[in-house]
Design an enzyme around this catalytic site. Structure first.
Site, short mmCIF file in Angstrom:
data_model
loop_
_atom_site.label_atom_id
_atom_site.label_comp_id
_atom_site.label_asym_id
_atom_site.label_seq_id
_atom_site.Cartn_x
_atom_site.Cartn_y
_atom_site.Cartn_z
N MET A 131 -11.55 -5.31 5.03
CA MET A 131 -10.80 -4.35 5.82
C MET A 131 -10.68 -4.91 7.24
SD MET A 131 -9.83 -1.94 3.88
CE MET A 131 -9.15 -0.92 5.21
N SER A 155 0.85 -1.20 0.00
CA SER A 155 0.00 0.00 0.00
C SER A 155 0.88 1.24 0.00
CB SER A 155 -0.91 0.01 1.22
OG SER A 155 -1.53 1.28 1.35
N HIS A 181 -1.01 -1.26 -4.50
CA HIS A 181 -2.28 -0.92 -3.87
C HIS A 181 -2.32 0.59 -3.62
CE1 HIS A 181 -5.96 -1.97 -1.64
NE2 HIS A 181 -5.60 -1.01 -0.81
N ASP A 205 -6.74 -6.10 4.01
CA ASP A 205 -5.98 -4.86 4.20
C ASP A 205 -6.18 -4.38 5.63
OD1 ASP A 205 -4.70 -2.43 4.07
OD2 ASP A 205 -6.04 -1.54 2.59
N ASP A 226 -4.56 3.64 -2.12
CA ASP A 226 -5.68 4.02 -1.25
C ASP A 226 -6.11 5.44 -1.56
OD1 ASP A 226 -6.08 1.70 0.46
OD2 ASP A 226 -4.08 2.11 1.23
N MET A 271 -12.07 4.88 -1.36
CA MET A 271 -12.77 5.18 -0.11
C MET A 271 -13.34 6.58 -0.22
SD MET A 271 -10.06 3.41 2.52
CE MET A 271 -8.67 3.53 1.36
N HIS A 273 -8.21 1.35 -4.45
CA HIS A 273 -9.27 1.22 -3.45
C HIS A 273 -9.88 2.59 -3.22
CE1 HIS A 273 -10.26 0.19 1.05
NE2 HIS A 273 -11.34 0.34 0.31
N MET A 287 -8.67 8.38 -0.57
CA MET A 287 -9.53 8.80 0.54
C MET A 287 -9.97 10.25 0.33
SD MET A 287 -7.34 7.23 3.70
CE MET A 287 -6.62 5.58 3.61
#
Length: 235
Positions: free
Chosen positions: A152, A23, A48, A190, A50, A83, A81, A52
């Protein structure tokens, strides 16, 4: 002479080899392109990413322009991913930026099935992520259309959190659901994944391990050893 059999998950179905997805949330953001190249060369299977929004989760990270800027630094799978909420209006931008997998949360839009179908129509693999408090039943009527399920094992928003043990039971249940489909759906975990927890996660049925702090600790010279240690502990 009997032929060797493939390793099995807790459900008894043959498992695929473990894959490690560093990540980049734990990378040095001042040199992000170099960090992506470094973990690629160190043996990462996926990258990966992330994303957000400070709304769906209490943190802000990166947008499509950063994903696009990072894309030339690796040919590995970009596992993005999302979010963010609402998520649908950003799918096309992240697809165009170079994501290979787009993973969303069932809470991030009004019509999750439509969101999954939109991702597929963009030519990308579709993932669904379950937060610690999101029940496995969120996969009902969706799992056949998915390419990845992400569990998660911490509450999303920040790296470096401790693994929530109750998620092992969730991983086991999802492994059984995936095996029943007969499809090659990734089961990814994760949160708090390290050399101490990776074997538990693997035994529960996961085949993709997202690791941020455990990968990026020690600086670039340590990345290859960190990834090898994670893989070795899991296998």
């Amino acid at each position: 002479m009997a032929m060797p059999t493939a390793p099995e998950t807790t459900s008894g179905a043959p498992s695929r080899s473990v894959r490690i997805a560093p990540s980049i949330l734990s990378a040095d953001f001042a040199r992000l392109g170099e960090e992506v190249r470094a973990v690629d060369e160190a043996g990462a299977d996926y990258i990966h990413v992330d994303v957000m929004d400070g709304h769906f989760v209490p943190n802000l990270t990166i947008g499509p322009m950063v994903v696009k800027a990072l894309r030339p630094h690796s040919k590995k799978i970009f596992d993005v991913h999302l979010m963010i909420s609402p998520v649908d209006s950003f799918l096309e931008d992240f697809a165009a930026a170079g994501a290979d997998i787009l993973t969303v949360h069932p809470e991030a839009g009004a019509h999750t099935h439509r969101t999954v179908q939109t991702i597929k129509a963009l030519g990308k693999k579709a993932g669904l992520s379950l937060n610690p408090g999101t029940p496995v039943e969120a996969l009902d009527y969706l799992i056949e259309d998915l390419d990845l399920v992400l569990v998660m094992s911490v509450n999303p928003g920040f790296g470096g959190q401790s693994f929530i043990d109750s998620q092992l039971r969730k991983i086991e249940r999802i492994r059984t659901l995936i095996d029943r489909t007969g499809k090659a759906i990734d089961l990814e975990v994760d949160g708090g994944v390290n050399v101490e927890t990776s074997r538990q996660v693997r035994d529960a049925g996961a085949d993709v391990l997202v690791a941020g702090s455990a990968t990026f600790k020690g600086g670039p010279d340590a990345y290859r050893g960190n990834i090898a240690a994670l893989r070795g502990a899991a296998e």
